[in-house]
Design a protein around this motif. Structure first.
Motif, PDB file in Angstrom:
ATOM      1  N   ILE A   1       0.861  -1.189   0.000  1.00  0.00           N
ATOM      2  CA  ILE A   1       0.000   0.000   0.000  1.00  0.00           C
ATOM      3  C   ILE A   1       0.897   1.240   0.000  1.00  0.00           C
ATOM      4  N   PRO A   2       1.358   1.661  -1.196  1.00  0.00           N
ATOM      5  CA  PRO A   2       2.165   2.878  -1.245  1.00  0.00           C
ATOM      6  C   PRO A   2       1.298   4.103  -1.010  1.00  0.00           C
ATOM      7  N   LEU A   3       1.826   5.062  -0.252  1.00  0.00           N
ATOM      8  CA  LEU A   3       1.127   6.335  -0.026  1.00  0.00           C
ATOM      9  C   LEU A   3       1.934   7.411  -0.724  1.00  0.00           C
ATOM     10  N   LEU A   4       1.271   8.208  -1.550  1.00  0.00           N
ATOM     11  CA  LEU A   4       1.968   9.218  -2.350  1.00  0.00           C
ATOM     12  C   LEU A   4       2.003  10.534  -1.580  1.00  0.00           C
ATOM     13  N   LEU A   5       3.190  11.041  -1.294  1.00  0.00           N
ATOM     14  CA  LEU A   5       3.354  12.313  -0.582  1.00  0.00           C
ATOM     15  C   LEU A   5       4.064  13.282  -1.526  1.00  0.00           C
ATOM     16  N   ASP A   6       3.441  14.430  -1.790  1.00  0.00           N
ATOM     17  CA  ASP A   6       4.052  15.346  -2.750  1.00  0.00           C
ATOM     18  C   ASP A   6       3.512  16.747  -2.520  1.00  0.00           C
ATOM     19  N   PHE A   7       4.264  17.763  -2.947  1.00  0.00           N
ATOM     20  CA  PHE A   7       3.777  19.131  -2.750  1.00  0.00           C
ATOM     21  C   PHE A   7       3.109  19.709  -3.990  1.00  0.00           C
ATOM     22  N   ASN A   8       3.029  18.911  -5.059  1.00  0.00           N
ATOM     23  CA  ASN A   8       2.349  19.372  -6.268  1.00  0.00           C
ATOM     24  C   ASN A   8       0.938  18.761  -6.293  1.00  0.00           C
ATOM     25  N   ALA A   9      -0.055  19.580  -5.907  1.00  0.00           N
ATOM     26  CA  ALA A   9      -1.415  19.067  -5.705  1.00  0.00           C
ATOM     27  C   ALA A   9      -1.988  18.470  -6.995  1.00  0.00           C
ATOM     28  N   GLN A  10      -1.711  19.133  -8.110  1.00  0.00           N
ATOM     29  CA  GLN A  10      -2.305  18.688  -9.367  1.00  0.00           C
ATOM     30  C   GLN A  10      -1.766  17.324  -9.801  1.00  0.00           C
ATOM     31  N   SER A  11      -0.426  17.204  -9.809  1.00  0.00           N
ATOM     32  CA  SER A  11       0.114  15.911 -10.242  1.00  0.00           C
ATOM     33  C   SER A  11      -0.158  14.835  -9.200  1.00  0.00           C
ATOM     34  N   LEU A  12      -0.297  15.227  -7.938  1.00  0.00           N
ATOM     35  CA  LEU A  12      -0.599  14.237  -6.893  1.00  0.00           C
ATOM     36  C   LEU A  12      -1.954  13.584  -7.167  1.00  0.00           C
ATOM     37  N   ALA A  13      -2.962  14.390  -7.466  1.00  0.00           N
ATOM     38  CA  ALA A  13      -4.304  13.840  -7.685  1.00  0.00           C
ATOM     39  C   ALA A  13      -4.308  12.860  -8.858  1.00  0.00           C
ATOM     40  N   SER A  14      -3.638  13.217  -9.962  1.00  0.00           N
ATOM     41  CA  SER A  14      -3.685  12.307 -11.107  1.00  0.00           C
ATOM     42  C   SER A  14      -2.805  11.077 -10.870  1.00  0.00           C
ATOM     43  N   ALA A  15      -1.696  11.259 -10.130  1.00  0.00           N
ATOM     44  CA  ALA A  15      -0.818  10.104  -9.846  1.00  0.00           C
ATOM     45  C   ALA A  15      -1.535   9.087  -8.953  1.00  0.00           C
ATOM     46  N   VAL A  16      -2.282   9.583  -7.964  1.00  0.00           N
ATOM     47  CA  VAL A  16      -2.994   8.658  -7.071  1.00  0.00           C
ATOM     48  C   VAL A  16      -3.994   7.833  -7.888  1.00  0.00           C
ATOM     49  N   ARG A  17      -4.661   8.481  -8.843  1.00  0.00           N
ATOM     50  CA  ARG A  17      -5.627   7.739  -9.683  1.00  0.00           C
ATOM     51  C   ARG A  17      -4.912   6.689 -10.546  1.00  0.00           C
ATOM     52  N   GLU A  18      -3.686   7.022 -10.976  1.00  0.00           N
ATOM     53  CA  GLU A  18      -2.919   6.045 -11.779  1.00  0.00           C
ATOM     54  C   GLU A  18      -2.523   4.819 -10.961  1.00  0.00           C
ATOM     55  N   VAL A  19      -2.129   5.072  -9.701  1.00  0.00           N
ATOM     56  CA  VAL A  19      -1.654   3.959  -8.861  1.00  0.00           C
ATOM     57  C   VAL A  19      -2.830   3.142  -8.320  1.00  0.00           C
ATOM     58  N   TYR A  20      -3.958   3.826  -8.059  1.00  0.00           N
ATOM     59  CA  TYR A  20      -5.135   3.161  -7.475  1.00  0.00           C
ATOM     60  C   TYR A  20      -6.358   3.352  -8.368  1.00  0.00           C
ATOM     61  N   PRO A  21      -6.307   2.834  -9.616  1.00  0.00           N
ATOM     62  CA  PRO A  21      -7.436   3.075 -10.527  1.00  0.00           C
ATOM     63  C   PRO A  21      -8.741   2.485  -9.997  1.00  0.00           C
ATOM     64  N   GLU A  22      -8.638   1.459  -9.154  1.00  0.00           N
ATOM     65  CA  GLU A  22      -9.839   0.756  -8.690  1.00  0.00           C
ATOM     66  C   GLU A  22     -10.424   1.360  -7.409  1.00  0.00           C
ATOM     67  N   ALA A  23      -9.707   2.311  -6.776  1.00  0.00           N
ATOM     68  CA  ALA A  23     -10.108   2.762  -5.430  1.00  0.00           C
ATOM     69  C   ALA A  23     -11.350   3.661  -5.477  1.00  0.00           C
ATOM     70  N   SER A  24     -12.298   3.428  -4.533  1.00  0.00           N
ATOM     71  CA  SER A  24     -13.489   4.287  -4.479  1.00  0.00           C
ATOM     72  C   SER A  24     -13.149   5.608  -3.790  1.00  0.00           C
ATOM     73  N   GLU A  25     -12.143   5.573  -2.913  1.00  0.00           N
ATOM     74  CA  GLU A  25     -11.710   6.805  -2.234  1.00  0.00           C
ATOM     75  C   GLU A  25     -10.214   7.010  -2.473  1.00  0.00           C
ATOM     76  N   PRO A  26      -9.811   7.376  -3.691  1.00  0.00           N
ATOM     77  CA  PRO A  26      -8.364   7.480  -3.970  1.00  0.00           C
ATOM     78  C   PRO A  26      -7.664   8.496  -3.067  1.00  0.00           C
ATOM     79  N   GLY A  27      -8.407   9.496  -2.582  1.00  0.00           N
ATOM     80  CA  GLY A  27      -7.822  10.523  -1.718  1.00  0.00           C
ATOM     81  C   GLY A  27      -7.145   9.957  -0.482  1.00  0.00           C
ATOM     82  N   ARG A  28      -7.536   8.741  -0.072  1.00  0.00           N
ATOM     83  CA  ARG A  28      -6.938   8.100   1.109  1.00  0.00           C
ATOM     84  C   ARG A  28      -5.454   7.787   0.914  1.00  0.00           C
ATOM     85  N   TYR A  29      -5.010   7.773  -0.344  1.00  0.00           N
ATOM     86  CA  TYR A  29      -3.640   7.328  -0.625  1.00  0.00           C
ATOM     87  C   TYR A  29      -2.704   8.470  -1.026  1.00  0.00           C
ATOM     88  N   GLY A  30      -3.210   9.701  -1.056  1.00  0.00           N
ATOM     89  CA  GLY A  30      -2.381  10.846  -1.438  1.00  0.00           C
ATOM     90  C   GLY A  30      -2.355  11.882  -0.324  1.00  0.00           C
TER      91      GLY A  30
END
Ligand code: NAI
Length: 250
Positions: A34-63
């Motif tokens: 369960i990798p957690l993505l930590l980053d200061f670029n909000a825009q790329s963080l949101a799209s990266a989390v969706r790439e890593v967790y395409p199946e997640a109903s709450e992707p925000g939990r991982y960024g």
């Protein structure tokens, strides 16, 4: 027998929203962690989390939005992670910035910015992770150094200094944390195709390729695989080391 033993592991990765950090997150996810993505670029963080967790109903939990150069924010972020996912089991201090200036040109601001992210940020991040890992008396931390920490190039005074410091900081942490069963190692990438290289002229990149014995640049996933090895039980007796992955360049 599962040699990796990484399934279900909670692994914060700083700089997880792009390049090498994102590749590490994808690789860890593919292995069931369960990798957690930590980053200061909000825009790329949101799209990266969706790439890593395409199946997640709450992707925000991982960024997690985080500037690693802010010590209090790092501690608060690790407290949030513990609340959301339980204590971390491993960590990857990967966020870093490049800077091209010689000792004659560099300004105080440029120097301090590189040191605050590449040096302070790595220590703040690893300290917060280690404070959670000591409870379990096991775990592994990986830092991202660079071949620039092992050799030097013109006009890279801040970057090469910060990366050399990561090599010895990694040894220091391995020494401090060994008694808790926690391993700490660094990966030192060569020239890897990420946004960090995007502003270099094509002629410079071609000249680099020609100097690499494998005659090509590295991919982010080729670094991610080294990080997976260093986090996993495959490297259970390795600590304090810096593993170079540079296609033979050095
Ligand atoms: P990148 O620029 O694609 O990714 C770096 C990520 O770190 C970005 O998502 C950025 O938003 C994030 N970041 C930067 N400052 C941050 C901060 N203060 N707090 C939180 N996040 C922050 O670059 P790349 O290539 O993936 O670099 C990753 C690491 O690999 C860096 O430490 C870099 O020095 C190292 N490295 C890269 C090499 C290369 O050729 N690309 C070679 C050797 C080392």
């Amino acid at each position: 027998m599962n040699l990796l033993n990484i399934e279900g592991a909670v692994i914060p990765v700083s700089g997880g929203a792009s390049g090498i950090g994102l590749a590490i997150c994808k690789r860890l996810r593919a292995e069931g962690a369960i990798p957690l993505l930590l980053d200061f670029n909000a825009q790329s963080l949101a799209s990266a989390v969706r790439e890593v967790y395409p199946e997640a109903s709450e992707p925000g939990r991982y960024g997690y939005l985080l500037d690693v150069s802010d010590s209090k924010a790092v501690d608060a972020c690790f407290a949030d992670i513990q609340r959301d996912h339980g204590p971390v089991t491993h960590a990857v201090a990967n966020a870093g910035i490049a800077q091209g200036a010689s000792v004659l040109e560099i300004t105080d601001e440029q120097w301090q910015r590189v040191m605050s992210v590449n040096l302070n940020g790595v220590m703040y991040f690893c300290r917060a992770a280690a404070r959670q890992l000591v409870e379990a008396k096991q775990g592994a931390i990986v830092t991202t150094a660079s071949i620039a920490g092992l050799m030097v190039k013109k006009e890279r005074i801040a970057y090469t200094s910060s990366k050399a410091a990561i090599v010895n900081m990694t040894r220091s942490m391995a020494t401090d944390l060994g008694a808790y069963g926690i391993r700490v190692n660094a990966v030192a990438p060569g020239v890897i195709e990420t946004s960090m290289q995007k502003d270099k002229p094509a002629s410079v990149m071609q000249a680099t390729r020609e100097r690499v014995p494998l005659e090509r640049l590295g991919s982010p996933d080729e670094i991610a695989k080294v990080v997976l090895f260093l986090l996993s039980d495959m490297s259970s007796y390795i600590t304090g080391q810096t593993i170079v992955a540079d296609g033979g360049l050095t």
